[in-house]
Design an enzyme around this catalytic site. Structure first.
Site, short mmCIF file in Angstrom:
data_model
loop_
_atom_site.label_atom_id
_atom_site.label_comp_id
_atom_site.label_asym_id
_atom_site.label_seq_id
_atom_site.Cartn_x
_atom_site.Cartn_y
_atom_site.Cartn_z
N HIS A 239 -1.45 0.77 7.89
CA HIS A 239 -2.08 0.87 6.49
C HIS A 239 -1.76 2.29 5.83
CE1 HIS A 239 -4.11 0.05 2.68
NE2 HIS A 239 -5.23 0.96 3.04
N CYS B 73 0.84 -1.24 0.05
CA CYS B 73 -0.02 0.14 0.01
C CYS B 73 0.69 1.32 0.05
CB CYS B 73 -0.97 0.12 1.09
SG CYS B 73 -0.12 -0.49 2.90
#
Length: 985
Positions: free
Chosen positions: A304, A54
């Site tokens: 994340h 990510c």
């Protein structure tokens, strides 16, 4: 609504409700609508997260929306030249070509998201491990600049410098003479410390603040030619079009030895005026916020990454979260929802108030500002050769969409056909009164009605009894259905055997009734037998019964009745082929056979009556007949039956052997009393004057012989002396005279000549080993020789093997002891208090004298410990099974670590850091007075062997957190950026 499981006629609630009534077409397939994968109008294209990539996706989206960078990359010439043949897939050859193709797909693809696997693979990144995002940004920019520097077009060659590169100077001013020295340096981002700050401008001010150089840190002035007090500061000389501000959220925590994340709020504005921070205040340096990179999560090693990026053409803000892209309302940046996920609810920090045009975040780790532009935004077109590649990918996507739509259509058609079929069959499933019927398992019927699991062939073997018919106890798992539907099932799915009305087993029902009657009668018979056992049996009318069997005969009878009940069932497993594993069933059967049945406790190994009368008693004929009803196969022994003759002979022979062994042990002990008590033993180190020769036997023989003498009835007699274990295959001695006086003395036992004469009479000796002393004519002293002589080659091989074993270990224990002022914390400390009781008990057992339970041995020997063989002993001793405790006795302040010989010193330091909370750069390690300093060397090459004690001396802590962070990046690469492929480029 609910199925009656005990009623074979109940066919309600078996899964039929799914098929009755109208059914939504979407239930006939599990294929998602392919149009959901299509890009929406005026929307951006997402990027697939390949596991832990990510952080890469956020930077790619941010760089894609830098129009100047995108246009410059499009201008790079392609290695494919005129284009790629239509029958071959396009494979980019360089980082520039990968970025070109990715940006072209992001611009004109019809897909909702694209796969960046080829780009990530080209960089050599591990898709399963999250890397340091800030480090990735630096390394990739460096790689891209180096790759573009080979381009001829200056607009392409210099794009990274134009967009991201600025200049600042380190300026040092001497307080004595005022001399100013300046070191100019380029930067691609400014790294700002956020600890203790609330606003971005405060972080920039601290970055540029003046530093005093005094004391030991004084500056050497070229003019004064001496060290002088001075001041040092950073001056911004020029700023790039795109200003990257790295917020140092991830810092080194000295207490834990790991990085941690600072979850403190930092305020920043949408407009940033850098004019007050510039050295030359003669230009316009107003910047607009263009991107905010967010890390969601409380740990520095997980979480994340997402990006909020402003579209330079429309001014609208978008949130890029891998495949999902969300447009912000009203052209405003919105960070609220991202800030709620940063910390556990118990430690929420109150968010400060933000004015108009300002924001605050505790998750932002990078802010990107672009120079405020007055001209209209750039329009970037995809080059023709890239557009052709995009069109090819779009054609593949359209073909996939059409294929998925056709598969959905076919699944729906098949589902409708089965829907009508199932509804018709279910209506005809019940068997009408007086009509033929079949039994079929409820489990199979449920699988037939559950479309997600296609039914297998019908398997009724699990519900059959031993007579091959339907077992009475399995009726509750079956359903009675009409013969018409059963015929359809067996034609369509196959299987068997079919179970119709004739399949019900009468024999099993009769047997079950017999067992029930016996169960009811058991209580009455138990009382009767108890009373009969109180009567004394006279004459020869009684029978022998084991006392253990009598104590538990009622329980045995109950268990036997249950077993007979269960034996009537062919399997305890599930229906339809899921029967119990055959191996498990066989194992259970063997265990049952091994258990003694009634009255078998008085049967000897030869199948006759055992000789021990203490284990049996006589019962009356009436009591025996009642017991026989329950145990018809029990062995029968009338009370006039003789005991087993073979057992009597063996018992007599055993008594004779024990007497013989005791006599042998007593004779040997008397003959070799000093050897047994380990008294008056000769020593090679101080040769006895009364003799010129000594004999050698293995210590293993002596220990085994002592065991026999102490316990002649429990241990086997020792009849021979195997001295071959002390010799090599060539018949030469394996030990030198010097080694037998020291480290190898524990392998041998010295024998006086007088003892040797007696030993040769008592034992068979395979090889005689003798040491002789001869007095030389000169002043050289005595000479010692062995017979047989030493074998130099085998002796050298033994030493090499022992050294190799010390250098090639895995998962061995070493001990690390922390010292203060070069002294151990407790020089002669007591053993570690937290040693488990089992360990302590084991050590006591190992150190216990061998003859502790022998009164003669205790009185004569005084508790002398037996000699033991070390782990590094010759391999033949290990085969003999001699055990020696090699446990190191830990002291306070010392910890045991598991290491391997091929492990590096750097890896050991990381283990020590976790054990002692001392950072690797603060560790000074030494062993036997030798400093261990080469971090790249293996422990085997440094001479660290199992059970070694390594001393740890810790330096005083340093206050430079940045330096510690750099060292941790080196010492713990698994927790930093691991893009070795990227660095390799």
């Amino acid at each position: 609504r609910r199925n009656c499981r005990g009623n074979p006629n109940c066919l309600v609630g078996i899964g039929e409700h799914v098929w009755l009534g109208e059914i939504d077409e979407n239930t006939f397939h599990n294929i998602d609508d392919p149009n959901c994968e299509r890009r929406k109008k005026n929307a951006f294209v997402g990027l697939t997260n390949l596991g832990a990539t990510c952080y890469v996706n956020t930077f790619l989206q941010m760089w894609f929306l830098n129009l100047e960078l995108r246009q410059a990359l499009y201008l790079c010439p392609s290695a494919s030249g005129d284009g790629v043949p239509k029958d071959t897939d396009y494979e980019p050859q360089s980082i520039c070509e990968h970025l070109q193709y990715l940006f072209a797909l992001l611009q004109n693809s019809k897909r909702r998201y694209i796969d960046p696997s080829a780009f990530v693979k080209a960089l050599g990144l591990d898709t399963a491990q999250q890397q340091d995002a800030q480090e990735f940004s630096k390394l990739f920019m460096s790689l891209l600049e180096d790759t573009l520097s080979k381009q001829k077009n200056p607009d392409v060659r210099n794009i990274v410098q134009k967009q991201f590169c600025g200049e600042y100077a380190y300026v040092t001013v001497c307080n004595q003479c005022g001399r100013e020295s300046k070191l100019v340096s380029k930067f691609y981002e400014l790294e700002l410390n956020i600890q203790g700050h609330k606003q971005l401008t405060d972080c920039i001010t601290e970055f540029l603040k003046e530093e005093k150089l005094e004391g030991d840190n004084r500056y050497f002035c070229e003019t004064c030619q001496s060290k002088q007090n001075a001041t040092r500061k950073i001056r911004l000389l020029s700023l790039p079009c795109t200003l990257n501000l790295q917020l140092m959220r991830f810092v080194f925590d000295r207490q834990t030895g790991h990085k941690k994340k600072l979850n403190t709020y930092i305020g920043f504005s949408e407009l940033l005026d850098m004019e007050p921070f510039m050295e030359q205040k003669n230009g316009v340096h107003v910047y607009e916020l263009s991107a905010v990179l967010i890390h969601r999560g409380v740990s520095a090693y997980s979480g994340h990454y997402i990006a909020h990026v402003r579209d330079p053409q429309t001014g609208e803000w978008y949130k890029f979260n891998d495949e999902d892209i969300e447009k912000m309302e009203g052209k405003k940046l919105q960070l609220g929802i991202e800030e709620d996920l940063a910390e556990p609810s118990k430690s929420q920090t109150r968010k400060p108030k933000c004015g108009k045009g300002t924001h605050c975040s505790r998750n932002a780790y990078m802010l990107v500002y672009r120079l405020q532009a007055r001209e209209k935004s750039l329009t970037v077109e995809v080059p023709a050769f890239l557009q052709e590649l995009v069109e090819r990918d779009n054609c593949k996507f359209e073909e996939w969409c059409n294929e998925m739509a056709e598969m959905r259509k076919q699944s729906v058609a098949r589902g409708k056909i089965k829907h009508e079929e199932v509804k018709e069959l279910y209506q005809r499933l019940p068997a009408e009164a007086g009509s033929p019927y079949d039994f079929i398992s409820l489990e199979w019927l449920q699988k037939w009605l559950d479309e997600s699991t296609p039914p297998k062939p019908i398997d009724n073997t699990a519900c059959l009894c031993s007579h091959g018919k339907l077992h009475p106890d399995k009726i509750s798992l079956m359903k009675r259905i009409s013969e018409y539907v059963a015929d359809f099932f067996y034609r369509r799915y196959g299987g068997g055997p079919r179970l119709n009305v004739k399949a019900l087993c009468k024999d099993c029902v009769v047997e079950r009734c017999r067992i029930l009657r016996l169960k009811n009668q058991l209580n009455e018979d138990y009382k009767a037998v108890t009373n009969l056992l109180k009567v004394t049996v006279k004459g020869n009318d009684g029978f022998w019964v084991g006392k253990a069997s009598l104590r538990s005969w009622r329980q045995l009878a109950l268990e036997q009745l249950h077993e007979q009940d269960e034996d009537a069932e062919p399997s305890n497993g599930k229906m339809n082929g899921n029967a119990q594993n055959k191996d498990e069933a066989n194992e259970e059967k063997r265990e049952e056979e091994e258990e003694l049945n009634f009255n078998e406790d008085i049967v000897c190994p030869h199948g006759d009556l055992c000789i021990s009368e203490n284990d049996r008693r006589v019962v009356s004929k009436e009591a025996w007949e009642k017991l026989k009803q329950y145990f018809p196969k029990a062995p029968e022994f009338p009370n006039n039956r003789e005991c087993c003759s073979q057992c009597k002979i063996l018992e007599r022979e055993g008594e004779e052997n024990e007497a013989l062994h005791k006599m042998m042990a007593s004779e040997q002990k008397t003959s070799l009393q000093n050897l047994f008590h380990d008294k008056c033993r000769p020593c090679l180190g101080s040769w006895p004057q009364e003799t010129d020769e000594l004999y050698i036997v293995s210590q293993f023989f002596v220990e085994e012989w002592r065991k026999f003498v102490r316990r002649p009835t429990r241990c086997s007699p020792v009849s021979s002396i195997a001295n071959s274990v002390l010799l090599c295959p060539h018949g030469g001695l394996m030990f030198t005279f010097a080694s037998m006086t020291k480290e190898d003395s524990k392998h041998i036992a010295l024998i006086w000549p007088s003892e040797w004469e007696r030993i040769q009479k008592l034992f068979v000796v395979d090889h005689v080993i003798k040491i002789t002393r001869t007095q030389g004519p000169g002043p050289e002293g005595p000479h010692y020789s062995s017979e047989p002589q030493l074998c130099p080659e085998c002796r050298e091989g033994l030493l090499c093997q022992q050294q190799r074993d010390l250098r090639e270990y895995t998962q061995a224990t070493v001990y690390v002891h922390k010292v203060v002022d070069n002294k151990k914390v407790m020089k002669d400390a007591a053993p570690e208090l937290n040693v488990s009781s089992s360990e302590a008990e084991e050590e006591r057992e190992e150190n216990k004298p061998e003859g502790e339970q022998d009164p003669d041995f205790n009185q004569a020997n005084g508790g002398t410990k037996r000699q033991k063989l070390s782990q590094q002993s010759y391999i033949t001793y290990q085969k003999q099974g001699i055990r020696r405790s090699t446990r190191h006795r830990k002291v306070r302040g010392e910890k045991a670590l598991l290491v391997s010989a091929n492990q590096t010193l750097k890896e050991l330091k990381i283990q020590i850091m976790h054990a002692f909370s001392v950072a690797p750069f603060d560790q000074n390690l030494s062993m036997d007075g030798k400093l261990l300093s080469d971090d790249t060397a293996t422990l085997g090459s440094l001479g660290v062997i199992p059970e070694s004690v390594i001393l740890l001396k810790a330096d005083e802590p340093i206050a430079d957190y940045a330096a510690m962070d750099d060292v941790m990046q080196v010492c713990m690469p698994e927790e930093g950026f691991k893009g070795t492929g990227l660095l390799g480029h």
